[in-house]
Design a protein around this motif. Structure first.
Motif, PDB file in Angstrom:
ATOM      1  N   GLU A   1       0.821  -1.210   0.000  1.00  0.00           N
ATOM      2  CA  GLU A   1       0.000   0.000   0.000  1.00  0.00           C
ATOM      3  C   GLU A   1       0.858   1.265   0.000  1.00  0.00           C
ATOM      4  O   GLU A   1       1.965   1.263   0.523  1.00  0.00           O
ATOM      5  CB  GLU A   1      -0.887   0.029   1.259  1.00  0.00           C
ATOM      6  CG  GLU A   1      -1.820  -1.153   1.386  1.00  0.00           C
ATOM      7  CD  GLU A   1      -3.149  -0.929   0.693  1.00  0.00           C
ATOM      8  OE1 GLU A   1      -3.373   0.172   0.145  1.00  0.00           O
ATOM      9  OE2 GLU A   1      -3.976  -1.865   0.691  1.00  0.00           O
ATOM     10  N   ALA A   2       0.288   2.322  -0.561  1.00  0.00           N
ATOM     11  CA  ALA A   2       0.918   3.637  -0.415  1.00  0.00           C
ATOM     12  C   ALA A   2       0.488   4.195   0.935  1.00  0.00           C
ATOM     13  O   ALA A   2      -0.698   4.204   1.253  1.00  0.00           O
ATOM     14  CB  ALA A   2       0.461   4.554  -1.541  1.00  0.00           C
ATOM     15  N   ILE A   3       1.464   4.607   1.752  1.00  0.00           N
ATOM     16  CA  ILE A   3       1.157   5.088   3.105  1.00  0.00           C
ATOM     17  C   ILE A   3       1.880   6.407   3.353  1.00  0.00           C
ATOM     18  O   ILE A   3       3.078   6.525   3.098  1.00  0.00           O
ATOM     19  CB  ILE A   3       1.608   4.041   4.156  1.00  0.00           C
ATOM     20  CG1 ILE A   3       0.815   2.738   3.971  1.00  0.00           C
ATOM     21  CG2 ILE A   3       1.419   4.570   5.570  1.00  0.00           C
ATOM     22  CD1 ILE A   3       1.405   1.557   4.716  1.00  0.00           C
ATOM     23  N   ASP A   4       1.139   7.405   3.850  1.00  0.00           N
ATOM     24  CA  ASP A   4       1.759   8.701   4.157  1.00  0.00           C
ATOM     25  C   ASP A   4       2.229   8.782   5.599  1.00  0.00           C
ATOM     26  O   ASP A   4       3.191   9.483   5.909  1.00  0.00           O
ATOM     27  CB  ASP A   4       0.760   9.841   3.891  1.00  0.00           C
ATOM     28  CG  ASP A   4       0.430   9.952   2.404  1.00  0.00           C
ATOM     29  OD1 ASP A   4       1.374   9.944   1.598  1.00  0.00           O
ATOM     30  OD2 ASP A   4      -0.768  10.019   2.058  1.00  0.00           O
ATOM     31  N   ALA A   5       1.502   8.100   6.487  1.00  0.00           N
ATOM     32  CA  ALA A   5       1.867   8.112   7.909  1.00  0.00           C
ATOM     33  C   ALA A   5       1.130   6.961   8.582  1.00  0.00           C
ATOM     34  O   ALA A   5       0.257   6.342   7.975  1.00  0.00           O
ATOM     35  CB  ALA A   5       1.480   9.433   8.564  1.00  0.00           C
ATOM     36  N   ALA A   6       1.517   6.669   9.843  1.00  0.00           N
ATOM     37  CA  ALA A   6       0.879   5.540  10.522  1.00  0.00           C
ATOM     38  C   ALA A   6       0.653   5.845  11.999  1.00  0.00           C
ATOM     39  O   ALA A   6       1.398   6.612  12.613  1.00  0.00           O
ATOM     40  CB  ALA A   6       1.747   4.286  10.377  1.00  0.00           C
ATOM     41  N   VAL A   7      -0.413   5.238  12.534  1.00  0.00           N
ATOM     42  CA  VAL A   7      -0.673   5.275  13.977  1.00  0.00           C
ATOM     43  C   VAL A   7      -0.521   3.845  14.477  1.00  0.00           C
ATOM     44  O   VAL A   7      -1.220   2.942  14.043  1.00  0.00           O
ATOM     45  CB  VAL A   7      -2.111   5.774  14.289  1.00  0.00           C
ATOM     46  CG1 VAL A   7      -2.355   5.774  15.794  1.00  0.00           C
ATOM     47  CG2 VAL A   7      -2.332   7.162  13.702  1.00  0.00           C
ATOM     48  N   LEU A   8       0.454   3.631  15.372  1.00  0.00           N
ATOM     49  CA  LEU A   8       0.847   2.280  15.773  1.00  0.00           C
ATOM     50  C   LEU A   8       0.573   2.016  17.241  1.00  0.00           C
ATOM     51  O   LEU A   8       1.196   2.624  18.113  1.00  0.00           O
ATOM     52  CB  LEU A   8       2.372   2.140  15.637  1.00  0.00           C
ATOM     53  CG  LEU A   8       3.042   1.911  14.316  1.00  0.00           C
ATOM     54  CD1 LEU A   8       4.499   1.547  14.571  1.00  0.00           C
ATOM     55  CD2 LEU A   8       2.338   0.795  13.588  1.00  0.00           C
ATOM     56  N   ASP A   9      -0.311   1.079  17.519  1.00  0.00           N
ATOM     57  CA  ASP A   9      -0.469   0.608  18.888  1.00  0.00           C
ATOM     58  C   ASP A   9       0.828  -0.154  19.241  1.00  0.00           C
ATOM     59  O   ASP A   9       1.320  -0.930  18.434  1.00  0.00           O
ATOM     60  CB  ASP A   9      -1.684  -0.325  18.957  1.00  0.00           C
ATOM     61  CG  ASP A   9      -1.991  -0.796  20.359  1.00  0.00           C
ATOM     62  OD1 ASP A   9      -1.439  -0.211  21.315  1.00  0.00           O
ATOM     63  OD2 ASP A   9      -2.787  -1.745  20.492  1.00  0.00           O
ATOM     64  N   VAL A  10       1.372   0.109  20.431  1.00  0.00           N
ATOM     65  CA  VAL A  10       2.666  -0.497  20.772  1.00  0.00           C
ATOM     66  C   VAL A  10       2.530  -1.985  21.053  1.00  0.00           C
ATOM     67  O   VAL A  10       3.359  -2.789  20.626  1.00  0.00           O
ATOM     68  CB  VAL A  10       3.296   0.206  22.005  1.00  0.00           C
ATOM     69  CG1 VAL A  10       4.569  -0.505  22.427  1.00  0.00           C
ATOM     70  CG2 VAL A  10       3.593   1.658  21.678  1.00  0.00           C
ATOM     71  N   ASN A  11       1.454  -2.360  21.752  1.00  0.00           N
ATOM     72  CA  ASN A  11       1.293  -3.748  22.166  1.00  0.00           C
ATOM     73  C   ASN A  11       0.092  -4.347  21.449  1.00  0.00           C
ATOM     74  O   ASN A  11      -1.051  -3.978  21.693  1.00  0.00           O
ATOM     75  CB  ASN A  11       1.088  -3.769  23.690  1.00  0.00           C
ATOM     76  CG  ASN A  11       1.101  -5.171  24.244  1.00  0.00           C
ATOM     77  OD1 ASN A  11       0.713  -6.129  23.570  1.00  0.00           O
ATOM     78  ND2 ASN A  11       1.543  -5.292  25.480  1.00  0.00           N
ATOM     79  N   LEU A  12       0.374  -5.283  20.532  1.00  0.00           N
ATOM     80  CA  LEU A  12      -0.703  -5.900  19.762  1.00  0.00           C
ATOM     81  C   LEU A  12      -0.960  -7.286  20.322  1.00  0.00           C
ATOM     82  O   LEU A  12      -0.295  -8.247  19.936  1.00  0.00           O
ATOM     83  CB  LEU A  12      -0.313  -5.992  18.284  1.00  0.00           C
ATOM     84  CG  LEU A  12      -0.072  -4.652  17.595  1.00  0.00           C
ATOM     85  CD1 LEU A  12       0.586  -4.861  16.240  1.00  0.00           C
ATOM     86  CD2 LEU A  12      -1.376  -3.884  17.453  1.00  0.00           C
ATOM     87  N   ASN A  13      -1.871  -7.352  21.271  1.00  0.00           N
ATOM     88  CA  ASN A  13      -2.203  -8.626  21.875  1.00  0.00           C
ATOM     89  C   ASN A  13      -0.941  -9.380  22.334  1.00  0.00           C
ATOM     90  O   ASN A  13      -0.772 -10.557  22.064  1.00  0.00           O
ATOM     91  CB  ASN A  13      -3.003  -9.457  20.866  1.00  0.00           C
ATOM     92  CG  ASN A  13      -3.833 -10.523  21.558  1.00  0.00           C
ATOM     93  OD1 ASN A  13      -3.938 -10.510  22.794  1.00  0.00           O
ATOM     94  ND2 ASN A  13      -4.379 -11.437  20.797  1.00  0.00           N
TER      95      ASN A  13
END
Lengths: 138, 350
Positions: A51-63
């Protein structure tokens, strides 16, 4: 409304469905197009590849899985991102200590301010931080 | 450095010291040898306090054989180089200081370190002369591990609380978005966020006390406290520490006051409005208290609200009931004034 976030493609990585919905709404209100959501490291890495992505929001702990491999992949491509976490900022890995963090529960105004900064590179030192990380990666 | 010959003479002297010690104290030595408390006796006549007795518990704690430690100076047991502060404490205790109980780090034979609580006590002979010191060691490794684990659990609990509040925020917004107007949803979300900020601040301080100033900073930050372009706030007051309950209630109170100011009061117009927050600590004979004043100015003319909403109920009821405080909320036409007097235990000598 035109803001730095309008029509930008934001990768959303978050494993809790209610929080996903909330962030989707917040991002949509800001005029963003959402990539994802991804709820695991592998899902997110697959999206980053195609995918083309400009920015991201990342949860630190994924389950229970830490999202640092996603952060590394984004940094390697020069894509700016912000962590979201209920943990304290100082529990982040050393190399990500200087990165922007949204403290959960996330406040609308903080999300929009942070994204605006990420998407207006001259206004933030995120670019430099990403470049530093990209150099450290194998 | 002593020659090999000297050293063995020293060791022989130490051994004969141990032997006479054994004879004099007969049954006590047997008890000391078998107790679970790690302990040693040192010779007070030598400047470096050589060990003349070490029991089995001590040997298993430190990992040495008996002949490896007897005759060795007390320093031999400490980490190397010894922490200067620990050295001073040990020297002072041997010299007769009343501070003869403390925690220091020792070194095992294998080089590993262990924390122990040490107790050093003088032993006098019949003439009242100092002959030996008795030193006991309580291994704190388990205790330190427990402490680490508790810290970890508390961190985990704080994190889960934040995540739960994030979920409550998300569910509420999703549930209400079609049924209620935006103002209601925003008000609810704002309150959840204020609560979570107060929780997060308390979590960082391990749920002990937090400063009033930090509570105000956290809560007013979304209302433009840090805005450098327009100075909207003046915050001045003594260094006051709040208990968790007081911090949570005050956080919610400041949130309500600020929300009201943003809607109708000093923060509702673009330019002129300002909020002054000032407080003093007042130690009294009965109990300590603080007197705080929130004063708005420069906003539109204030009209008292038609009926009491959540905000004024929380401000007046919450403070009075939860914190045994007194509150006066005045809708002065020139600007809202809220005066709070509440008991706060002031820490002496800070």
């Amino acid at each position: 409304m035109n803001s730095p976030s309008t029509d930008r493609r934001i990768l959303l990585v978050e494993d809790e469905i209610f929080v996903v919905w909330l962030l989707e709404d917040m991002l949509t209100d800001l005029g963003c197009a959402i990539v994802g959501p991804a709820s695991s490291v592998n899902q997110a890495l697959a999206m980053i590849d195609v995918e083309a992505i400009d920015a991201a929001v990342l949860d630190v702990n994924l389950n229970g899985q830490m999202s640092y491999p996603i952060a590394d992949a984004l940094a390697a491509r020069g894509v700016p991102f912000v962590f979201s976490t209920g943990y304290d900022k100082d529990t982040l890995l050393d190399r990500y200590r200087t990165f922007p963090v949204l403290q959960k529960p996330i406040q609308r105004s903080e999300l929009s301010d942070t994204l605006a900064k990420l998407l207006t590179p001259k206004q933030s030192n995120v670019e430099a931080a990403i470049a530093t990380i990209a150099e450290m990666l194998p | 450095m002593p020659s090999e010959q000297n050293k063995s003479r020293e060791q022989k002297a130490a051994e004969s010291e141990v032997e006479s010690f054994r004879k004099e104290l007969g049954p006590f030595v047997v008890a000391a040898e078998t107790t679970r408390m790690a302990m040693v006796f040192t010779d007070a006549k030598e400047a470096n306090h050589p060990l003349i007795f070490a029991n089995d518990s001590f040997l298993s704690l430190a990992g040495y054989g008996r002949d490896e430690v007897l005759g060795q100076s007390f320093d031999f047991l400490m980490e190397r180089p010894a922490d200067p502060e620990a050295r001073l404490k040990v020297d002072a205790a041997f010299a007769g200081s009343s501070e003869n109980e403390f925690e220091i780090c020792f070194r095992r034979k294998d080089g590993g370190m262990f924390w122990t609580a040490v107790f050093i006590s003088p032993i006098l002979d019949k003439m009242g002369d100092l002959v030996q010191h008795f030193v006991s060691f309580v291994d704190l490794s388990k205790h330190k591990e427990e402490e680490d684990r508790l810290r970890f659990l508390l961190g985990e609990l704080n994190h889960r609380t934040q995540n739960t509040l994030a979920t409550v925020q998300a569910i509420a917004v999703q549930t209400l978005r079609r049924a209620a107007n935006k103002e209601v949803v925003d008000a609810f979300e704002g309150r959840i966020l204020a609560l979570s900020k107060a929780h997060s601040l308390l979590g960082r301080k391990h749920w002990e006390t937090v400063s009033l100033r930090d509570v105000i900073d956290q809560i007013l930050q979304p209302f433009g406290l840090d805005d450098r372009r327009v100075i909207r706030f003046s915050v001045k007051g003594d260094d006051v520490r709040l208990q968790p309950k007081a911090a949570l209630t005050l956080a919610m109170v400041f949130h309500e006051l600020a929300t009201n100011a943003a809607k109708h009061g000093a923060l509702s117009n673009e330019a002129a409005g300002k909020i002054d927050i000032a407080w003093q600590a007042e130690p009294t004979t009965q109990s300590d208290r603080i007197r705080l004043r929130w004063q708005e100015s420069g906003g539109p003319t204030v009209k008292p609200p038609g009926r009491k909403g959540f905000g004024s109920r929380l401000i007046e009821g919450g403070l009075a009931q939860d914190l045994d405080g007194e509150v006066r909320l005045d809708y002065d036409p020139l600007g809202v004034v809220c005066q709070i007097i509440m008991p706060v235990p002031l820490e002496v000598g800070r």
